[in-house]
Design a protein around this motif. Structure first.
Motif, PDB file in Angstrom:
ATOM      1  N   VAL A   9     -42.323  65.356 -71.901  1.00 36.58           N
ATOM      2  CA  VAL A   9     -43.522  65.163 -72.728  1.00 36.58           C
ATOM      3  C   VAL A   9     -43.257  63.962 -73.626  1.00 36.58           C
ATOM      4  O   VAL A   9     -42.269  63.940 -74.366  1.00 36.58           O
ATOM      5  CB  VAL A   9     -43.835  66.423 -73.578  1.00 36.58           C
ATOM      6  CG1 VAL A   9     -45.103  66.220 -74.394  1.00 36.58           C
ATOM      7  CG2 VAL A   9     -43.960  67.655 -72.692  1.00 36.58           C
ATOM      8  N   ARG A  10     -44.128  62.950 -73.536  1.00 43.51           N
ATOM      9  CA  ARG A  10     -43.927  61.698 -74.281  1.00 43.51           C
ATOM     10  C   ARG A  10     -45.203  61.260 -74.998  1.00 43.51           C
ATOM     11  O   ARG A  10     -46.283  61.273 -74.424  1.00 43.51           O
ATOM     12  CB  ARG A  10     -43.490  60.577 -73.341  1.00 43.51           C
ATOM     13  CG  ARG A  10     -42.145  60.816 -72.707  1.00 43.51           C
ATOM     14  CD  ARG A  10     -41.814  59.679 -71.733  1.00 43.51           C
ATOM     15  NE  ARG A  10     -40.528  59.908 -71.128  1.00 43.51           N
ATOM     16  CZ  ARG A  10     -39.393  59.385 -71.560  1.00 43.51           C
ATOM     17  NH1 ARG A  10     -39.394  58.590 -72.611  1.00 43.51           N
ATOM     18  NH2 ARG A  10     -38.257  59.644 -70.952  1.00 43.51           N
ATOM     19  N   HIS A  11     -45.016  60.852 -76.243  1.00 41.90           N
ATOM     20  CA  HIS A  11     -46.104  60.357 -77.094  1.00 41.90           C
ATOM     21  C   HIS A  11     -46.071  58.833 -77.061  1.00 41.90           C
ATOM     22  O   HIS A  11     -44.998  58.228 -77.081  1.00 41.90           O
ATOM     23  CB  HIS A  11     -45.863  60.865 -78.523  1.00 41.90           C
ATOM     24  CG  HIS A  11     -47.027  60.732 -79.447  1.00 41.90           C
ATOM     25  ND1 HIS A  11     -47.552  59.526 -79.837  1.00 41.90           N
ATOM     26  CD2 HIS A  11     -47.767  61.680 -80.084  1.00 41.90           C
ATOM     27  CE1 HIS A  11     -48.554  59.726 -80.673  1.00 41.90           C
ATOM     28  NE2 HIS A  11     -48.710  61.039 -80.834  1.00 41.90           N
ATOM     29  N   SER A  12     -47.244  58.192 -77.040  1.00 42.18           N
ATOM     30  CA  SER A  12     -47.325  56.730 -76.965  1.00 42.18           C
ATOM     31  C   SER A  12     -46.964  56.038 -78.274  1.00 42.18           C
ATOM     32  O   SER A  12     -46.691  54.844 -78.287  1.00 42.18           O
ATOM     33  CB  SER A  12     -48.736  56.306 -76.560  1.00 42.18           C
ATOM     34  OG  SER A  12     -49.680  56.734 -77.537  1.00 42.18           O
ATOM     35  N   GLY A  13     -46.968  56.762 -79.378  1.00 42.39           N
ATOM     36  CA  GLY A  13     -46.684  56.164 -80.679  1.00 42.39           C
ATOM     37  C   GLY A  13     -47.872  56.296 -81.604  1.00 42.39           C
ATOM     38  O   GLY A  13     -48.997  56.551 -81.180  1.00 42.39           O
ATOM     39  N   ASP A  14     -47.622  56.119 -82.877  1.00 43.32           N
ATOM     40  CA  ASP A  14     -48.614  56.351 -83.913  1.00 43.32           C
ATOM     41  C   ASP A  14     -49.571  55.174 -84.041  1.00 43.32           C
ATOM     42  O   ASP A  14     -49.159  54.050 -84.302  1.00 43.32           O
ATOM     43  CB  ASP A  14     -47.894  56.589 -85.250  1.00 43.32           C
ATOM     44  CG  ASP A  14     -48.798  57.144 -86.328  1.00 43.32           C
ATOM     45  OD1 ASP A  14     -49.914  57.601 -86.009  1.00 43.32           O
ATOM     46  OD2 ASP A  14     -48.378  57.137 -87.493  1.00 43.32           O
ATOM     47  N   ASN A  15     -50.871  55.412 -83.837  1.00 44.56           N
ATOM     48  CA  ASN A  15     -51.909  54.425 -84.090  1.00 44.56           C
ATOM     49  C   ASN A  15     -52.531  54.810 -85.429  1.00 44.56           C
ATOM     50  O   ASN A  15     -53.092  55.887 -85.557  1.00 44.56           O
ATOM     51  CB  ASN A  15     -52.950  54.446 -82.977  1.00 44.56           C
ATOM     52  CG  ASN A  15     -54.062  53.441 -83.202  1.00 44.56           C
ATOM     53  OD1 ASN A  15     -54.491  53.190 -84.322  1.00 44.56           O
ATOM     54  ND2 ASN A  15     -54.549  52.874 -82.115  1.00 44.56           N
ATOM     55  N   ARG A  16     -52.428  53.947 -86.399  1.00 46.06           N
ATOM     56  CA  ARG A  16     -52.885  54.287 -87.752  1.00 46.06           C
ATOM     57  C   ARG A  16     -54.262  53.759 -88.101  1.00 46.06           C
ATOM     58  O   ARG A  16     -54.694  53.865 -89.246  1.00 46.06           O
ATOM     59  CB  ARG A  16     -51.871  53.755 -88.763  1.00 46.06           C
ATOM     60  CG  ARG A  16     -50.522  54.405 -88.596  1.00 46.06           C
ATOM     61  CD  ARG A  16     -49.525  53.882 -89.584  1.00 46.06           C
ATOM     62  NE  ARG A  16     -48.227  54.500 -89.340  1.00 46.06           N
ATOM     63  CZ  ARG A  16     -47.117  54.117 -89.906  1.00 46.06           C
ATOM     64  NH1 ARG A  16     -47.132  53.116 -90.773  1.00 46.06           N
ATOM     65  NH2 ARG A  16     -45.994  54.717 -89.632  1.00 46.06           N
ATOM     66  N   THR A  17     -54.970  53.186 -87.107  1.00 45.07           N
ATOM     67  CA  THR A  17     -56.252  52.570 -87.435  1.00 45.07           C
ATOM     68  C   THR A  17     -57.423  53.044 -86.579  1.00 45.07           C
ATOM     69  O   THR A  17     -58.554  53.024 -87.036  1.00 45.07           O
ATOM     70  CB  THR A  17     -56.159  51.040 -87.277  1.00 45.07           C
ATOM     71  OG1 THR A  17     -55.952  50.728 -85.893  1.00 45.07           O
ATOM     72  CG2 THR A  17     -55.044  50.467 -88.129  1.00 45.07           C
ATOM     73  N   GLY A  18     -57.181  53.399 -85.329  1.00 46.15           N
ATOM     74  CA  GLY A  18     -58.265  53.696 -84.406  1.00 46.15           C
ATOM     75  C   GLY A  18     -58.905  52.446 -83.842  1.00 46.15           C
ATOM     76  O   GLY A  18     -59.905  52.515 -83.126  1.00 46.15           O
ATOM     77  N   ALA A  19     -58.333  51.283 -84.121  1.00 44.99           N
ATOM     78  CA  ALA A  19     -58.889  50.013 -83.652  1.00 44.99           C
ATOM     79  C   ALA A  19     -58.682  49.863 -82.148  1.00 44.99           C
ATOM     80  O   ALA A  19     -57.715  50.349 -81.584  1.00 44.99           O
ATOM     81  CB  ALA A  19     -58.233  48.847 -84.384  1.00 44.99           C
ATOM     82  N   GLY A  20     -59.628  49.186 -81.518  1.00 38.31           N
ATOM     83  CA  GLY A  20     -59.533  48.910 -80.091  1.00 38.31           C
ATOM     84  C   GLY A  20     -60.326  49.887 -79.258  1.00 38.31           C
ATOM     85  O   GLY A  20     -60.827  50.903 -79.748  1.00 38.31           O
ATOM     86  N   ASP A  21     -60.436  49.566 -77.987  1.00 34.23           N
ATOM     87  CA  ASP A  21     -61.191  50.401 -77.058  1.00 34.23           C
ATOM     88  C   ASP A  21     -60.260  51.363 -76.345  1.00 34.23           C
ATOM     89  O   ASP A  21     -59.055  51.143 -76.261  1.00 34.23           O
ATOM     90  CB  ASP A  21     -61.906  49.525 -76.025  1.00 34.23           C
ATOM     91  CG  ASP A  21     -62.994  48.669 -76.649  1.00 34.23           C
ATOM     92  OD1 ASP A  21     -63.597  49.114 -77.638  1.00 34.23           O
ATOM     93  OD2 ASP A  21     -63.234  47.558 -76.137  1.00 34.23           O
ATOM     94  N   GLY A  22     -60.836  52.434 -75.811  1.00 32.29           N
ATOM     95  CA  GLY A  22     -60.071  53.378 -75.016  1.00 32.29           C
ATOM     96  C   GLY A  22     -59.233  54.311 -75.876  1.00 32.29           C
ATOM     97  O   GLY A  22     -59.471  54.482 -77.068  1.00 32.29           O
TER      98      GLY A  22
END
Length: 193
Positions: free
Chosen positions: A79-92
């Motif tokens: 089980v692997r997490h892609s990493g913390d996105n702190r903004t929600g910016a970008g598509d997808g």
């Protein structure tokens, strides 16, 4: 074609995705909060830090491992997490958690996927939030759950994957909760294990 899930709905992943289902990815996407400026001018997006979690439970309902922004993979790497996105910016998908079902430790019988709003605003202010399950063998979306539950909650218990013999069953939970991390939600999560 993906199944659009509603709260409490169950689907057999093997029946939906076929017997070759071995690897899945739960994707989480969202946009920041749109703020309007004075007289409608000068607004912009306020960043929102949502966090995806995968919690692994054994047959006795005990939490055995958690993958989240502070622990990006479980002990055997299934089980692997892609990493913390702190903004929600970008598509997808803004954050993803990939699961190799064939390598998942045998004592893990249930995975619970949840989301927390670490930055604080409640979900009623977050735009375009969703989660989806993708069959990584073919990169095909098999289920989607729109996180449209509006309200003053800051966490959502999204879905479960439960082992049933050689099959996996996904249940859309959609239960609201409160808290900045999954630790704050364990009492609310327990009924779904």
């Amino acid at each position: 074609m993906a199944v659009s899930l509603s709260k409490g709905q169950q689907i057999s992943l093997t029946k939906t995705a076929g017997p070759s289902l071995t690897r899945v990815r739960m994707g989480l996407g969202w946009d920041g909060i749109m703020k309007r400026g004075l007289f409608g001018f000068g607004g912009g997006r306020v960043e929102v830090d949502l966090d995806a979690n995968a919690l692994m439970f054994d047959a006795d309902g005990q939490l055995v491992e958690a993958v989240w922004f502070r622990e990006l993979q479980n002990a055997n790497g299934s089980v692997r997490h892609s990493g913390d996105n702190r903004t929600g910016a970008g598509d997808g998908d803004d954050e993803t958690i990939s699961v190799d079902l064939t390598r998942l430790p045998q004592h893990v019988t249930t995975l619970i996927f949840s989301v927390n709003n670490y930055s604080g605003p409640n979900f009623s202010e977050v735009e375009n939030a969703y989660c989806r399950l993708v069959n990584l063998d073919g990169d095909k979306e098999i289920a989607r759950y729109d996180l449209g539950a509006q309200g003053s909650h800051s966490a959502l218990i999204m879905a479960s994957l439960r082992r049933q013999g050689n099959d996996w069953v996904m249940t859309a939970i959609g239960q609201t909760s409160r808290g900045r991390t999954f630790h704050d939600n364990l009492t609310d999560i327990r009924p779904y294990v």
